[in-house]
Design a protein around this motif. Structure first.
Motif, mmCIF file in Angstrom:
data_model
loop_
_atom_site.group_PDB
_atom_site.id
_atom_site.type_symbol
_atom_site.label_atom_id
_atom_site.label_comp_id
_atom_site.label_asym_id
_atom_site.label_seq_id
_atom_site.Cartn_x
_atom_site.Cartn_y
_atom_site.Cartn_z
ATOM 1 N N PHE A 48 38.800 43.486 60.779
ATOM 2 C CA PHE A 48 37.841 44.528 60.409
ATOM 3 C C PHE A 48 38.502 45.857 60.063
ATOM 4 N N ASP A 49 39.773 45.993 60.414
ATOM 5 C CA ASP A 49 40.478 47.216 60.032
ATOM 6 C C ASP A 49 40.765 47.238 58.538
ATOM 7 N N VAL A 93 39.933 47.368 54.819
ATOM 8 C CA VAL A 93 38.797 47.791 54.000
ATOM 9 C C VAL A 93 38.884 47.202 52.586
ATOM 10 N N GLN A 94 39.799 46.269 52.405
ATOM 11 C CA GLN A 94 39.971 45.553 51.133
ATOM 12 C C GLN A 94 40.257 46.489 49.964
ATOM 13 N N CYS A 95 41.027 47.527 50.242
ATOM 14 C CA CYS A 95 41.330 48.497 49.188
ATOM 15 C C CYS A 95 42.380 47.991 48.224
ATOM 16 N N PRO A 121 46.957 51.897 54.225
ATOM 17 C CA PRO A 121 46.513 53.215 54.661
ATOM 18 C C PRO A 121 45.689 53.178 55.949
ATOM 19 N N THR A 122 45.099 52.036 56.268
ATOM 20 C CA THR A 122 44.274 52.009 57.475
ATOM 21 C C THR A 122 45.021 51.415 58.664
ATOM 22 N N LEU A 176 37.386 31.647 47.308
ATOM 23 C CA LEU A 176 36.912 32.704 48.210
ATOM 24 C C LEU A 176 37.739 33.982 48.028
ATOM 25 N N PHE A 219 35.451 38.775 46.506
ATOM 26 C CA PHE A 219 35.146 40.063 47.142
ATOM 27 C C PHE A 219 35.794 41.191 46.343
ATOM 28 N N ASP A 220 35.447 42.420 46.687
ATOM 29 C CA ASP A 220 36.148 43.582 46.131
ATOM 30 C C ASP A 220 36.228 44.649 47.215
ATOM 31 N N GLY A 221 36.451 45.891 46.830
ATOM 32 C CA GLY A 221 36.595 46.947 47.828
ATOM 33 C C GLY A 221 35.276 47.411 48.427
ATOM 34 N N GLN A 243 30.597 38.862 50.013
ATOM 35 C CA GLN A 243 31.555 37.790 49.789
ATOM 36 C C GLN A 243 30.826 36.683 49.061
ATOM 37 N N PRO A 258 43.072 57.527 55.339
ATOM 38 C CA PRO A 258 43.481 56.781 56.524
ATOM 39 C C PRO A 258 42.935 57.395 57.809
ATOM 40 N N ALA A 264 39.318 56.495 58.443
ATOM 41 C CA ALA A 264 39.179 55.066 58.734
ATOM 42 C C ALA A 264 39.361 54.780 60.222
ATOM 43 N N LYS A 265 39.980 55.740 60.910
ATOM 44 C CA LYS A 265 40.190 55.569 62.353
ATOM 45 C C LYS A 265 38.911 55.845 63.150
ATOM 46 N N PRO A 295 35.600 51.260 61.917
ATOM 47 C CA PRO A 295 36.281 50.354 60.982
ATOM 48 C C PRO A 295 35.657 50.216 59.589
ATOM 49 N N LYS A 305 30.444 47.170 60.541
ATOM 50 C CA LYS A 305 29.661 46.086 59.948
ATOM 51 C C LYS A 305 28.979 45.209 60.989
ATOM 52 N N ARG A 306 29.650 45.047 62.133
ATOM 53 C CA ARG A 306 29.136 44.126 63.145
ATOM 54 C C ARG A 306 27.927 44.685 63.883
ATOM 55 N N GLU A 356 23.885 41.196 56.062
ATOM 56 C CA GLU A 356 23.696 39.858 55.504
ATOM 57 C C GLU A 356 22.335 39.296 55.847
#
Ligand SMILES: Cc1cc2nc3c(=O)[nH]c(=O)nc-3n(C[C@H](O)[C@H](O)[C@H](O)COP(=O)(O)OP(=O)(O)OC[C@H]3O[C@@H](n4cnc5c(N)ncnc54)[C@H](O)[C@@H]3O)c2cc1C
Ligand code: SF4
Ligand code: SF4
Lengths: 433, 472
Positions: A19-20, A22-24, A82-83, B30, B34-36, B40, B330, B333-334, B337, B388-389, B472
């Motif tokens: 989950f960390d 972010v698919q960047c 980056p994450t 699969l 997906f993308d950024g 999915q 970054p 993002a901390k 998540p 997300k969870r 979802e």
């Protein structure tokens, strides 16, 4: 899948770590397998997503095997991220889960037989390992190697490495080694040398050179006899239990002497040593001991640098380039010191190669298990190496060293280019007295 | 139905003969689903063409069998653009990298769509030129993706966005014809401007197979200025103040206090955690002009209430000033998540008001909402940090994001400054464009792509799609 089983799988495979991400995609340009294999499936982002897919039951576990096995474990993606996604943990988890599932499917006996028939059919390797004091059987290295997939291959690929593997040191030479070498002149520090199993068999002289350099730099050097294999291969092949045992033995062995640093000279082993605190994080009585061991564990380049550099070395002209070990760069995060040491030498012209921080394809035993893929990665590396016009490729890990030798051979450059460990390169410049 | 499927899949193998470039395994499929952003999916095939002929043949086949085709660059899209939401074929353009040439006489570059944007920048700089569009993903994203999304970056204020540099395109239409739009010249008024219609079309009108770009001379010098404000409204006035003084910075970025705090928590470097905002300004151009302008900018910021103003001329010093901005992503993002990165854009003068609205949204839904962005052009990046969870929180986030869109539109702005509509923002299209406006766009789409096979499910809301869904 039953709820509990799914929970266990998620825990083991590192679902939470995914989950960390972010698919960047910032890790894509850093990944050597994405470059050579050309698809997302073999990229860090792709692999993390597939682990997630398995954990969410959207893909069968078996479909994860190839993408994970083809990962070099070089961790360049971790540096690029980056994450700060802990890809190393995700990879480790996936490997463990995949290995567990294999264990059930293959008859143990048969595997055993294949191991003994095909494992290291090289006389040089066998001789080398045979002389290692702890023996590869005793440490469980044998089991780890089997699990790593090496057993599945034809002896063919190993044969290709035969020519470039140096001869191991004679047992006599090894027995003559003392357990303590005092500093030349006034001692600035006291250190202990982690010898490493492959280093100490096949690259014995590099270890001896390490000791000499440290002495010149002003360090008293101890070589604790009770030390054992670092456990890297065990960890990478999913045998975490044995890796923990080895970690404990080493921590104990090095606690016996009070030293400033525990010095290693193989990027891969060094990376494993710095993982001991993570490895033992669940064991209360070991946690602090592991942490203090990790804090002391340093690569030879860092230690030489901290002791004041290598001004005691003599001038010698040479054009060189540097192939950093991935585990040194991306796990131990040591990037400046090796280069600073090289650049400080008089007479040496240092030409950096493009993408030097990308893996050479050696990656433990990857080049044996996935020979063709590794050679493609190596060819890219050599295409960056050639424009540097270097006569010497300096490395910081035995695996990289062998791979570089292989690259030189593939390019037909044996007459003009050589590969050498940083320590040996520096030692060539030691004053004669 | 199944027989038909087999048939097109067999025929596909005749087009892309190298079986390594047709992907069929679960893991592969699969990996291209997906993308950024969110979601999915699993396409039926992934193809990796290497030239226009292969692309054209794939499109002809897909058109005949009505198979959806999803162009995909490096999938860094933040709005769902390359997602194969209806299955079909993902057309990966990353292997189309044959062409990257710089024409020094005409100041143009001709490039294949799979080339990474940063490579174009490097190639131009080697010859002393400058390719200004600078999405922060430039080192990962493809130029094809940049054109399809009309990507921009901090330098958009002075230099514009990707579209401002596209002179001509080679495109494979949904029906498999290869067409050329625009050309090599800056001036070109022959017929409709199809080039600019394709720019930002998000892969819904055709596959871009070659791009002719305009380059500019490299600016001689750069200076960076960092000012700290105690009040958000003051910082807004400083932004307008600089611009109305006739100065056009090459970049003008704002970081709000939540971002500053996140950065300071992530890598402490002494940023003022009690400030309301940091404004970063970059000036470029002739050394003499910049020297003068940087004094002017400093004075304006101070006059309008900046607590401190710092400037840097040295490249290294400039880098360290921009470090704060670089660390924002970054660092935030901390916080949590899952990062939902929006790019609602408002007229410059409405920035302080937009900040206020965002603050209210933050409080109303009790979510982690931070804001940074390209202040000079009103392109803000409100980012929501969540998990997300946590479905309950995600429901709140969905509402909050919708309110952000509405706020932007209310203030005379737009849903998206640079990330595109994709799947995520389709429900809000009508609100911004009006029903007649949206209908005209639809008609364009229908005439280009009569069988609706080109990236279907994007830009236009599907029936019943009225709100944002992230769960979802
Ligand atoms: C960390 C991060 C930072 C970002 N920063 C910025 C930023 O500063 N500014 C900005 O504008 N964007 C930014 N983005 C968004 C994204 O990088 C851009 O939209 C980029 O242009 C996408 O390029 P790509 O190659 O990844 O394309 P993809 O994501 O693969 O595709 C994007 C869209 O283009 C279409 N497409 C791709 N190639 C073609 C082609 N050859 N022909 C036709 N259609 C095609 C796809 O169908 C899709 O709709 C950022 C993204 C991330 C993850
Ligand atoms: S560890 Fe190396 S090979 Fe594996 S995904 Fe990361 S960068 Fe790629
Ligand atoms: S750089 Fe990190 S967050 Fe981005 S895709 Fe790679 S692993 Fe995920």
């Amino acid at each position: 899948m039953k709820e509990q089983a799914l929970k266990d799988l998620r825990e083991k495979i590192g679902y939470d770590y995914t989950f960390d991400c972010v698919q960047c995609g910032y890790c894509l340009p850093a990944c050597p397998t994405y470059e050579t294999m050309g698809k997302e499936t073999h990229s860090p982002r792709g692999r993390i997503n597939l682990v997630k897919m398995v954990a969410e039951e959207k893909m069968a576990l078996e479909d994860l095997r190839e993408p994970i096995e083809k990962c070099l474990g070089c961790q360049a993606c971790v540096t690029a991220c980056p994450t700060n996604t802990q890809y190393g943990r995700i990879l480790e988890g996936a490997q463990e889960v995949l290995n567990d599932s294999e264990k059930k499917s293959v008859s143990k006996k048969l595997t055993e037989k294949i191991v003994f028939d095909t494992f290291f059919p090289s006389s040089k390797w066998m001789a080398g390992f045979g002389h290692v004091m702890w023996g590869y059987e005793k440490t469980g290295l044998q089991k780890a190697v089997r699990k790593s997939g090496l057993t599945k291959l034809a002896p063919l690929n190993l044969g290709k490495f035969e020519e470039i593997i140096p001869s191991p040191a004679a047992p006599k030479e090894r027995k003559a080694r003392k357990t303590y070498y005092p500093a030349k002149g006034k001692a600035k520090a006291t250190v202990a040398l982690f010898t490493g199993c492959i280093m100490d068999s096949t690259f014995f002289s590099t270890n001896q050179n390490t000791i000499t350099l440290l002495n010149h730099a002003g360090a008293n050097v101890y070589i604790p006899e009770a030390q054992t294999c670092c456990g890297a291969l065990h960890s990478h092949s999913g045998d975490v239990k044995q890796a923990r045992e080895l970690a404990k033995s080493n921590i104990k062995a090095f606690e016996e002497i009070n030293v400033d640093f525990v010095v290693n000279n193989a990027g891969g082993c060094g990376a494993q040593l710095t993982e001991y605190d993570h490895l033992l994080s669940n064991e209360a009585e070991w946690r602090d001991r592991a942490r203090s061991f990790v804090e002391k564990s340093k690569d030879i380049s860092t230690v030489l640098w901290e002791l004041g550099g290598v001004s005691f070395l003599e001038e010698k002209e040479e054009v060189v380039t540097y192939q950093p070990s991935c585990h040194l760069t991306h796990v131990q995060k040591v990037t400046k010191e090796p280069k600073a040491l090289i650049q400080a030498l008089s007479g040496v012209v240092f030409n950096e190669m493009k993408d030097e921080q990308k893996c050479c394809g050696s990656a433990g035993i990857y080049n044996i298990v996935h020979y063709d893929d590794a050679m493609e990665i190596l060819d890219v590396k050599m295409s960056h190496m050639k424009p540097t016009k270097a006569h010497t490729i300096i490395t910081t890990n035995p695996g990289c060293l062998l791979q570089m030798k292989m690259g030189i051979k593939r390019e037909g450059l044996e007459d003009s280019v050589r590969a050498v460990h940083l320590v040996d390169f520096l030692s060539e410049r030691l004053p004669l007295t | 139905m199944n027989r038909l499927k087999k048939k097109w899949q067999k025929k596909l193998e005749k087009i892309i003969k190298d079986d390594k470039r047709i992907l069929t395994d679960s893991a592969d499929l699969l990996s291209y689903g997906f993308d950024g952003s969110f979601g999915q999916y699993k396409p039926e095939r992934v193809v990796q063409p290497v030239n226009r002929e292969e692309v054209a043949a794939v499109m002809k086949l897909a058109n005949k069998y009505s198979i959806p085709v999803y162009p995909r660059g490096q999938a860094t899209c933040l709005s769902g653009g390359p997602l194969p939401v209806k299955g079909g074929i993902v057309l990966d353009t990353c292997h189309m990298t044959g062409q990257l040439s710089i024409d020094s006489e005409n100041l143009t570059a001709v490039v294949s769509p799979g080339i990474l944007t940063s490579k174009i920048k490097e190639a131009a700089e080697e010859k002393g030129f400058f390719y200004p569009p600078d999405p922060s993903s430039a080192h990962v994203s493809t130029i094809g993706g940049n054109v399809a999304e009309n990507s921009g970056g901090p330098r958009g204020l002075k230099y514009g966005v990707t579209g401002n540099y596209v002179l001509g395109l080679e495109v494979v239409t949904p029906e498999g014809e290869i067409i050329y739009t625009g050309g090599q010249t800056i001036k070109n008024v022959t017929g409709y401007n199809l080039t600019q219609l394709l720019v930002g079309s998000e892969g819904t009108l055709g596959v871009i197979t070659e791009i002719t770009l305009r380059l500019v001379p490299k600016p001689k010098k750069r200076v960076s200025i960092l000012s700290v404000f105690d009040d958000l409204v003051d910082s807004g006035r400083a932004i307008s103040g600089v611009l109305s003084a006739g100065i056009m910075p090459s970049a003008m970025e704002i970081i709000d206090k939540h971002c500053i705090n996140a950065v300071e928590n992530y890598k402490p470097a002494g940023y003022p955690t009690d400030a309301a905002a940091i404004i970063l300004i970059e000036l470029d151009g002739h050394p003499k002009a910049i020297e003068e302008e940087s004094v002017q900018v400093t004075d304006i910021c101070k006059e309008l209430g900046a607590r401190t103003v710092q400037s840097a001329v040295d490249e290294e010093d400039q880098k360290s000033l921009w470090e704060a901005r670089k660390l924002v992503s970054p660092a935030i993002a901390k916080i949590k998540p899952t990062k939902i990165s929006e790019d609602a854009t408002v007229p410059r003068s409405k920035i302080p008001e937009m900040f206020e609205r965002l603050n209210k949204i933050r409080e109303k839904y009790n979510i982690e909402l931070v804001v940074f962005g390209h202040a000079g052009d009103g392109n803000l990046h409100p980012n929501i940090l969540t998990d997300k969870r946590d479905t309950e929180e995600m429901k709140c986030v969905e509402l909050a994001v919708s309110e952000i869109f509405e706020a932007a539109i209310d203030l005379g702005g737009t849903l998206s400054g640079e990330h595109g509509i994709g799947t995520m923002k389709t429900p809000f299209m009508e609100k911004e464009l009006g029903s007649a406006g949206l209908e005209m766009m639809k008609r364009v789409k229908e005439s280009w792509d009569p069988n609706n096979i080109m990236n279907p499910g994007k830009i236009f809301p599907e029936k019943g799609q009225t709100k944002l869904v992230l769960t979802e």
